[in-house]
Design a protein around this motif. Sequence first.
Motif, mmCIF file in Angstrom:
data_model
loop_
_atom_site.group_PDB
_atom_site.id
_atom_site.type_symbol
_atom_site.label_atom_id
_atom_site.label_comp_id
_atom_site.label_asym_id
_atom_site.label_seq_id
_atom_site.Cartn_x
_atom_site.Cartn_y
_atom_site.Cartn_z
ATOM 1 N N MET A 1 -47.860 23.410 6.505
ATOM 2 C CA MET A 1 -47.615 23.111 5.097
ATOM 3 C C MET A 1 -46.120 22.958 4.825
ATOM 4 S SD MET A 1 -49.426 22.492 2.521
ATOM 5 C CE MET A 1 -50.164 22.956 1.035
ATOM 6 N N HIS A 2 -45.303 23.777 5.509
ATOM 7 C CA HIS A 2 -43.855 23.705 5.308
ATOM 8 C C HIS A 2 -43.310 22.328 5.713
ATOM 9 C CE1 HIS A 2 -40.078 25.551 4.338
ATOM 10 N NE2 HIS A 2 -39.562 25.119 5.476
ATOM 11 N N ILE A 3 -43.933 21.720 6.727
ATOM 12 C CA ILE A 3 -43.516 20.378 7.160
ATOM 13 C C ILE A 3 -43.769 19.373 6.036
ATOM 14 C CG2 ILE A 3 -44.089 18.497 8.744
ATOM 15 C CD1 ILE A 3 -44.485 20.585 10.913
ATOM 16 N N LEU A 4 -44.872 19.533 5.338
ATOM 17 C CA LEU A 4 -45.198 18.635 4.222
ATOM 18 C C LEU A 4 -44.149 18.761 3.120
ATOM 19 C CD1 LEU A 4 -47.111 16.647 2.804
ATOM 20 C CD2 LEU A 4 -48.357 18.637 1.923
ATOM 21 N N PHE A 5 -43.772 20.008 2.756
ATOM 22 C CA PHE A 5 -42.761 20.210 1.715
ATOM 23 C C PHE A 5 -41.411 19.639 2.149
ATOM 24 C CE2 PHE A 5 -45.395 24.149 0.637
ATOM 25 C CZ PHE A 5 -46.185 23.439 -0.245
ATOM 26 N N THR A 6 -41.106 19.775 3.428
ATOM 27 C CA THR A 6 -39.855 19.223 3.952
ATOM 28 C C THR A 6 -39.878 17.701 3.863
ATOM 29 O OG1 THR A 6 -39.551 21.116 5.423
ATOM 30 C CG2 THR A 6 -38.353 19.110 5.981
ATOM 31 N N ALA A 7 -40.986 17.086 4.236
ATOM 32 C CA ALA A 7 -41.111 15.625 4.181
ATOM 33 C C ALA A 7 -41.016 15.121 2.740
ATOM 34 C CB ALA A 7 -42.419 15.182 4.824
ATOM 35 N N ILE A 8 -41.683 15.805 1.834
ATOM 36 C CA ILE A 8 -41.639 15.403 0.421
ATOM 37 C C ILE A 8 -40.212 15.540 -0.114
ATOM 38 C CG2 ILE A 8 -42.406 16.039 -1.913
ATOM 39 C CD1 ILE A 8 -45.139 16.771 -0.612
ATOM 40 N N THR A 9 -39.542 16.612 0.256
ATOM 41 C CA THR A 9 -38.155 16.817 -0.162
ATOM 42 C C THR A 9 -37.264 15.716 0.389
ATOM 43 O OG1 THR A 9 -38.490 19.203 -0.277
ATOM 44 C CG2 THR A 9 -36.216 18.442 -0.099
ATOM 45 N N GLY A 10 -37.429 15.381 1.660
ATOM 46 C CA GLY A 10 -36.638 14.304 2.261
ATOM 47 C C GLY A 10 -36.888 12.974 1.582
ATOM 48 N N LEU A 11 -38.139 12.689 1.276
ATOM 49 C CA LEU A 11 -38.483 11.437 0.595
ATOM 50 C C LEU A 11 -37.896 11.395 -0.821
ATOM 51 C CD1 LEU A 11 -39.988 8.757 0.758
ATOM 52 C CD2 LEU A 11 -42.037 9.949 -0.027
ATOM 53 N N ALA A 12 -37.952 12.512 -1.521
ATOM 54 C CA ALA A 12 -37.386 12.574 -2.877
ATOM 55 C C ALA A 12 -35.870 12.362 -2.827
ATOM 56 C CB ALA A 12 -37.715 13.912 -3.532
ATOM 57 N N GLY A 13 -35.206 12.997 -1.870
ATOM 58 C CA GLY A 13 -33.762 12.811 -1.721
ATOM 59 C C GLY A 13 -33.413 11.381 -1.365
ATOM 60 N N LEU A 14 -34.181 10.789 -0.452
ATOM 61 C CA LEU A 14 -33.950 9.396 -0.057
ATOM 62 C C LEU A 14 -34.156 8.448 -1.230
ATOM 63 C CD1 LEU A 14 -33.366 7.280 2.117
ATOM 64 C CD2 LEU A 14 -35.821 7.324 2.678
ATOM 65 N N THR A 15 -35.164 8.711 -2.048
ATOM 66 C CA THR A 15 -35.426 7.869 -3.227
ATOM 67 C C THR A 15 -34.226 7.870 -4.164
ATOM 68 O OG1 THR A 15 -37.803 8.268 -3.061
ATOM 69 C CG2 THR A 15 -36.970 7.528 -5.208
ATOM 70 N N CYS A 16 -33.691 9.055 -4.443
ATOM 71 C CA CYS A 16 -32.507 9.140 -5.309
ATOM 72 C C CYS A 16 -31.329 8.406 -4.685
ATOM 73 C CB CYS A 16 -32.119 10.600 -5.552
ATOM 74 S SG CYS A 16 -33.238 11.517 -6.597
ATOM 75 N N PHE A 17 -31.061 8.705 -3.411
ATOM 76 C CA PHE A 17 -29.901 8.115 -2.748
ATOM 77 C C PHE A 17 -30.018 6.589 -2.685
ATOM 78 C CE2 PHE A 17 -27.093 7.034 0.780
ATOM 79 C CZ PHE A 17 -25.953 7.709 0.391
ATOM 80 N N ALA A 18 -31.208 6.092 -2.416
ATOM 81 C CA ALA A 18 -31.421 4.643 -2.369
ATOM 82 C C ALA A 18 -31.190 4.014 -3.748
ATOM 83 C CB ALA A 18 -32.827 4.326 -1.865
ATOM 84 N N ALA A 19 -31.648 4.680 -4.798
ATOM 85 C CA ALA A 19 -31.435 4.162 -6.159
ATOM 86 C C ALA A 19 -29.944 4.121 -6.486
ATOM 87 C CB ALA A 19 -32.186 5.019 -7.171
ATOM 88 N N PHE A 20 -29.223 5.166 -6.125
ATOM 89 C CA PHE A 20 -27.784 5.199 -6.381
ATOM 90 C C PHE A 20 -27.081 4.074 -5.620
ATOM 91 C CE2 PHE A 20 -28.108 10.149 -6.606
ATOM 92 C CZ PHE A 20 -28.842 10.058 -7.773
ATOM 93 N N SER A 21 -27.476 3.868 -4.373
ATOM 94 C CA SER A 21 -26.871 2.814 -3.552
ATOM 95 C C SER A 21 -27.178 1.433 -4.131
ATOM 96 C CB SER A 21 -27.381 2.902 -2.115
ATOM 97 O OG SER A 21 -27.026 4.136 -1.547
ATOM 98 N N TRP A 22 -28.406 1.248 -4.600
ATOM 99 C CA TRP A 22 -28.779 -0.012 -5.239
ATOM 100 C C TRP A 22 -27.868 -0.297 -6.427
ATOM 101 C CZ3 TRP A 22 -30.225 -0.309 -10.347
ATOM 102 C CH2 TRP A 22 -30.609 -1.571 -10.798
ATOM 103 N N ALA A 23 -27.606 0.720 -7.236
ATOM 104 C CA ALA A 23 -26.804 0.527 -8.446
ATOM 105 C C ALA A 23 -25.384 0.082 -8.121
ATOM 106 C CB ALA A 23 -26.781 1.809 -9.277
ATOM 107 N N VAL A 24 -24.814 0.616 -7.048
ATOM 108 C CA VAL A 24 -23.451 0.215 -6.673
ATOM 109 C C VAL A 24 -23.408 -1.280 -6.396
ATOM 110 C CG1 VAL A 24 -21.669 0.436 -4.876
ATOM 111 C CG2 VAL A 24 -22.757 2.486 -5.810
ATOM 112 N N LYS A 25 -24.425 -1.794 -5.743
ATOM 113 C CA LYS A 25 -24.454 -3.218 -5.368
ATOM 114 C C LYS A 25 -24.997 -4.127 -6.468
ATOM 115 C CE LYS A 25 -23.062 -2.914 -1.087
ATOM 116 N NZ LYS A 25 -21.775 -3.421 -0.724
#
Length: 186
Positions: A1-25
Motif C-alpha cells: 500500500m505504501h508503494i501506491l501512496f508513493t506513486a500517487i505522490t510522485g504523480l501529483a508532484g509531476l503534475t504540478c511541476f509539468a504545469a509550472f513548466s508549461w506556463a514558462v513556455k
Amino acid sequence: MHILFTAITGLAGLTCFAAFSWAVKKHFRQTGAMPLGMKVTSGLSLLGFAWFAWHLTSGVSQAWPLVLALFAASYSVFTWAIRATRRTPPTLAFDTDQPSFLLHHGPYQYVRHPFYLAYLLFWFATALAAQTMLAWAAPAIMAALYFDAATREERKFAMSGLSSAYAAYRAQAGMFLPRPSTLLAG
C-alpha cells in the motif's frame, strides 16, 4: 500500500511541476531573452524536482495525506491564477518590463503573487514527502528566489504609472498570503 501512496505522490508532484513548466513556455509573456534570474530559478527548480523524485524511490513520508493536500492546493491556486491571467498574462519572473495593467480578480483579490504562492506550496510538499531534513533546502532557496522576484516586481509597479493604484492594492492584498481582513470581506 505504501508503494501506491508513493506513486500517487510522485504523480501529483509531476503534475504540478509539468504545469509550472508549461506556463514558462506557453503562458507567461517574454519581452526579450529569458532573464538570468528566470534561468537560475528554472535550473534550480529542475534540480529540486529531480532530487525530490530521487528521494521518492525510498518511499513517501507518513505525512503523505498532507503532501497530497499541499500538491492539490498548489495546483488549484496555480490553475486559478492561470484562468485569471489568460487574457493578460504577466511577464516571466525577473523581466524588466514596465507594468501596463494591474490584476484585481481571481486569486489576485487575495494575494499579489498567487503564482509564487502555488510554487511555495509545491516546494513545501516536496520537502514533507522526502523524509529528510536536507529536503527543506529546496523550499528555503526557492522562497528566497520568489521573494526576490516579487520585490523586484513590486518596485516596478512603484515606479510605474500604476504606482498609486498599486499602493492601494498592496494595502488590500497580502504578498503571498491573504490578509485576514480580505478573507473576512470575501
